[in-house]
Structures are given as structure tokens and as C-alpha cells.
Design a protein around this motif. Sequence first.
Motif, PDB file in Angstrom:
ATOM      1  N   UNK A 275       0.840  -1.209   0.000  1.00 42.12           N
ATOM      2  CA  UNK A 275       0.000   0.000   0.000  1.00 42.12           C
ATOM      3  C   UNK A 275       0.870   1.251   0.000  1.00 42.12           C
ATOM      4  N   UNK A 276       1.977   1.199   0.769  1.00 43.52           N
ATOM      5  CA  UNK A 276       2.884   2.358   0.783  1.00 43.52           C
ATOM      6  C   UNK A 276       3.442   2.607  -0.616  1.00 43.52           C
ATOM      7  N   UNK A 277       3.784   1.508  -1.298  1.00 42.36           N
ATOM      8  CA  UNK A 277       4.340   1.668  -2.637  1.00 42.36           C
ATOM      9  C   UNK A 277       3.297   2.278  -3.582  1.00 42.36           C
ATOM     10  N   UNK A 278       2.043   1.853  -3.431  1.00 35.67           N
ATOM     11  CA  UNK A 278       0.970   2.438  -4.255  1.00 35.67           C
ATOM     12  C   UNK A 278       0.808   3.932  -3.937  1.00 35.67           C
ATOM     13  N   UNK A 279       0.906   4.273  -2.651  1.00 36.33           N
ATOM     14  CA  UNK A 279       0.783   5.684  -2.261  1.00 36.33           C
ATOM     15  C   UNK A 279       1.926   6.491  -2.867  1.00 36.33           C
ATOM     16  N   UNK A 280       3.130   5.902  -2.863  1.00 38.41           N
ATOM     17  CA  UNK A 280       4.278   6.610  -3.459  1.00 38.41           C
ATOM     18  C   UNK A 280       4.062   6.865  -4.939  1.00 38.41           C
ATOM     19  N   UNK A 281       3.453   5.893  -5.597  1.00 41.62           N
ATOM     20  CA  UNK A 281       3.162   6.092  -7.026  1.00 41.62           C
ATOM     21  C   UNK A 281       2.121   7.204  -7.178  1.00 41.62           C
ATOM     22  N   UNK A 282       1.123   7.196  -6.283  1.00 37.81           N
ATOM     23  CA  UNK A 282       0.096   8.256  -6.327  1.00 37.81           C
ATOM     24  C   UNK A 282       0.739   9.628  -6.115  1.00 37.81           C
ATOM     25  N   UNK A 283       1.671   9.718  -5.148  1.00 35.26           N
ATOM     26  CA  UNK A 283       2.352  10.996  -4.886  1.00 35.26           C
ATOM     27  C   UNK A 283       3.109  11.436  -6.151  1.00 35.26           C
ATOM     28  N   UNK A 284       3.761  10.472  -6.793  1.00 34.32           N
ATOM     29  CA  UNK A 284       4.537  10.798  -8.000  1.00 34.32           C
ATOM     30  C   UNK A 284       3.620  11.249  -9.143  1.00 34.32           C
ATOM     31  N   UNK A 285       2.391  10.701  -9.168  1.00 33.40           N
ATOM     32  CA  UNK A 285       1.472  11.056 -10.258  1.00 33.40           C
ATOM     33  C   UNK A 285       0.723  12.363  -9.996  1.00 33.40           C
ATOM     34  N   UNK A 286       0.787  12.830  -8.734  1.00 29.00           N
ATOM     35  CA  UNK A 286      -0.097  13.916  -8.300  1.00 29.00           C
ATOM     36  C   UNK A 286       0.007  15.170  -9.177  1.00 29.00           C
ATOM     37  N   UNK A 287       1.211  15.493  -9.630  1.00 27.47           N
ATOM     38  CA  UNK A 287       1.358  16.723 -10.417  1.00 27.47           C
ATOM     39  C   UNK A 287       1.347  16.449 -11.913  1.00 27.47           C
ATOM     40  N   UNK A 288       0.828  15.281 -12.268  1.00 30.31           N
ATOM     41  CA  UNK A 288       0.652  14.902 -13.673  1.00 30.31           C
ATOM     42  C   UNK A 288       1.939  15.043 -14.479  1.00 30.31           C
ATOM     43  N   UNK A 289       2.980  14.313 -14.069  1.00 27.66           N
ATOM     44  CA  UNK A 289       4.259  14.434 -14.781  1.00 27.66           C
ATOM     45  C   UNK A 289       4.165  13.843 -16.190  1.00 27.66           C
ATOM     46  N   UNK A 290       5.041  14.345 -17.060  1.00 31.27           N
ATOM     47  CA  UNK A 290       5.119  13.764 -18.410  1.00 31.27           C
ATOM     48  C   UNK A 290       5.939  12.482 -18.368  1.00 31.27           C
ATOM     49  N   UNK A 291       6.862  12.423 -17.417  1.00 23.99           N
ATOM     50  CA  UNK A 291       7.738  11.251 -17.301  1.00 23.99           C
ATOM     51  C   UNK A 291       7.790  10.788 -15.854  1.00 23.99           C
ATOM     52  N   UNK A 292       7.559   9.496 -15.661  1.00 26.95           N
ATOM     53  CA  UNK A 292       7.709   8.907 -14.329  1.00 26.95           C
ATOM     54  C   UNK A 292       8.897   7.956 -14.376  1.00 26.95           C
ATOM     55  N   UNK A 293       9.841   8.166 -13.469  1.00 28.23           N
ATOM     56  CA  UNK A 293      10.980   7.252 -13.364  1.00 28.23           C
ATOM     57  C   UNK A 293      10.737   6.376 -12.142  1.00 28.23           C
ATOM     58  N   UNK A 294      10.611   5.075 -12.349  1.00 33.31           N
ATOM     59  CA  UNK A 294      10.362   4.153 -11.234  1.00 33.31           C
ATOM     60  C   UNK A 294      11.606   3.286 -11.068  1.00 33.31           C
ATOM     61  N   UNK A 295      12.346   3.558  -9.988  1.00 31.49           N
ATOM     62  CA  UNK A 295      13.625   2.869  -9.771  1.00 31.49           C
ATOM     63  C   UNK A 295      13.407   1.662  -8.857  1.00 31.49           C
ATOM     64  N   UNK A 296      13.436   0.469  -9.417  1.00 34.82           N
ATOM     65  CA  UNK A 296      13.214  -0.769  -8.654  1.00 34.82           C
ATOM     66  C   UNK A 296      12.064  -0.561  -7.664  1.00 34.82           C
ATOM     67  N   UNK A 297      10.877  -0.255  -8.176  1.00 33.26           N
ATOM     68  CA  UNK A 297       9.827   0.163  -7.250  1.00 33.26           C
ATOM     69  C   UNK A 297       9.266  -0.968  -6.397  1.00 33.26           C
ATOM     70  N   UNK A 298       9.766  -2.167  -6.570  1.00 33.18           N
ATOM     71  CA  UNK A 298       9.136  -3.301  -5.878  1.00 33.18           C
ATOM     72  C   UNK A 298      10.114  -4.160  -5.089  1.00 33.18           C
TER      73      UNK A 298
END
Length: 332
Positions: free
Chosen positions: A160-183
Amino acid sequence: MSDDSLLQVRDLHAYIGSPRGVVKAVDGVSFDLCAGEALGVVGESGSGKSVMARAVMGLMPTRSARTGDVLFKGRDLLGLRKKELEEVWGKQIAMVFQDPGRSLNPVVRIDRQLTEGMRRHLGVSRSEAQTRALALLKEVGVPDPERRLRAFPHELSGGMRQRVMIAVALACEPDLLIADEPTTALDVTIQRQVLDLLRRVQTERDMSLMLISHDLHVVAGRTDRTAVMYAGRLGEIGTSREVFQHAQHQYTHALLAATPTIDQERHGLLNVIPGSLPSPTDPPPGCRFAPRCGAATDACLVGQPPMVEIRAGHAVACLNPVDAKEAEFVGR
Ligand SMILES: Nc1ncnc2c1ncn2[C@@H]1O[C@H](COP(=O)(O)OP(=O)(O)OP(=O)(O)O)[C@@H](O)[C@H]1O
Ligand SMILES: [Mg+2]
């Protein structure tokens, strides 16, 4: 170079000063990432994936130096001042870090972590930000999102924390998301869910994604193109299908043979490539994989192999690629 490139990285070097000497963590990396495209970056631990991602973002440690070009929408990020970079972070490029424990503030409730960036970067009202935060938690599959908004990070499971982190990263509608070993910290079933989630939001939002992993299997099924990194350099880049099914670099081939699938990992079946990465402070002069490569010849030990396009969109820096005849034929 593609016309719809969002990110163009050219001859990027990122060196870090250390007591051992200068670590050549990234040593001449070039690639493009198109708008709406998912690019996987794979390689063993220590190959320079995280430093490369951080160098692109401008998040380098002290006593470090970057050279090359990092063009984002045609603008060189390497030349930007901290204040200008802060405008890029979150809003245009967002990052989900390797270590979830360090990325969420433990003493701040989830709703504030989600809304702060939106209010600052997008200028939305408090109530609009709350509405968006709730929608984001739903989008990333957090059950009971109203209650989770009021929670502190430690009250959530790792997944759930990892999902929240993804939500935080998406919050400002970035054009590029870099996910570094997110799991890395998650169990295998949850790993799959989080990776699938990243691919889903990337496609639905038509966003670009750089998905970093040591596991080629994980990346190839969820990205459009894959780049293989070894000891600070790219060895191979192509469509994920090509790289996975027709790996040409001897290193990619070894990596595929050595990487267990998620199911094998569950049963504790681990294979490794014999040998280890070369010293990052004093790498060998030729192909950096040559000392571990069964197909290496004398030529591999002297010069750095050039990146050669062997098929449209599939390039390899290997003097003795797996299918040498094909490489020679198409390369001409
Ligand atoms: N702050 C630092 N100071 C000194 N050396 C560093 C620092 N950060 C990374 N390195 C070195 O840079 C090289 C590349 O490290 P990096 O973290 O990018 O590897 P990676 O591919 O992300 O590995 P992993 O899969 O373990 O995350 C390694 O030799 C590492 O020890
Ligand atoms: Mg890393």
C-alpha cells in the motif's frame, strides 16, 4: 533521434568522488525516450541504473560531476539551476525511489503528502486537491481510500505504501515517471501487482515511464523498449520483444539465462553470471563485460565496442554478438 522524443540523453557521464577514487558510475550513456513510451532499464546491482536516473533528474550526491546532454522537451536539464530544476521535479519528471521507507515522510498524513505538491505546482485549492488525492488513491488501487487519506505511512502495508508513493509521483501529472526498482521490498505477488499498476497508469495517462529493474523478465513484459546497462554503459537497446527474444549482446544473453522468473524466485532458484562487475574506479579499457564473457576475443579487450544498429531500432555494443551473421548482414 526520434521527432517525438521527450527525453534525449547524449553521452551522459556521472562520476562520483569516493574514498576508493572516482567512481565512473555512468560512463557515456545515450538513449531517447519518446512521449507516451515505457522504457525499461535493466542490469545487475551496481551497473549504474540509479545513478543514471538521478543524473537525469539532477539529483547527484556531493562531490560528483555530470557531463553530456540531458534534453527534456528540448531543454538541457544539465544547465539548470536548483530553483529551475525544482520546477521540473514532480511537475514534469517524477520519481519513485528504490527505498519506499525513505520517500514518504513518516510523520505526515497521506493526504498532505499527496496534496502539497498539487497545491504548489498546480495551484489548485485545498478542496480540489483533496478531491484529486482521493481519485489518485482510487486510481492506484488503494482500498478504502477515504480512511487511507487520514493514515500515516506506518499504518499501511508495504504494498500500500508503494501504491501511495506512485500516487504521490502522479499527483502533479508528470510527463515522465521514473520508477527505480519500485518493488524490491515487496513479496512477489505484490511486486507483480505494482508493476502491472505502473504499466496501466502509464498507458491510460499516455505518460512516459522509465522502469528500472535488475530483472529483464519483469521489464520486458511491461515496457515498449528495453535498455541493458553494464558497468556504467549501455550494451543493448531495442524493442522489449527484440531484446527479450533476440538478445544480441553476450551480457544480455547471460543475464536472461541467469535471471530467474518471478516464479523461480519464489522457489528460491537463483542463478548468477559467473564473475563480478569490474571495478567502477578502474574499469577495463575494452568491453567492460569482456573479463566475464565466454565469447570474448582479443579485440574485445582493447577497444570500447561501438553501438551498432543491427535491425531497425535494435542496437548492440558487442563485437561478438550472439547471432554474429545476422549482425554482420544487417549492419552493412
Ligand atoms: N553516493 C555514492 N558514492 C559513491 N559511489 C556511489 C554512490 N552511489 C552509487 N555509487 C556507486 O556507483 C555505482 C553504480 O551504483 P548504482 O546505485 O547506480 O547501481 P544500480 O545499478 O542502481 O544497482 P542496484 O541494482 O543495486 O540498485 C556503484 O559502483 C556504486 O557503488
Ligand atoms: Mg539502484
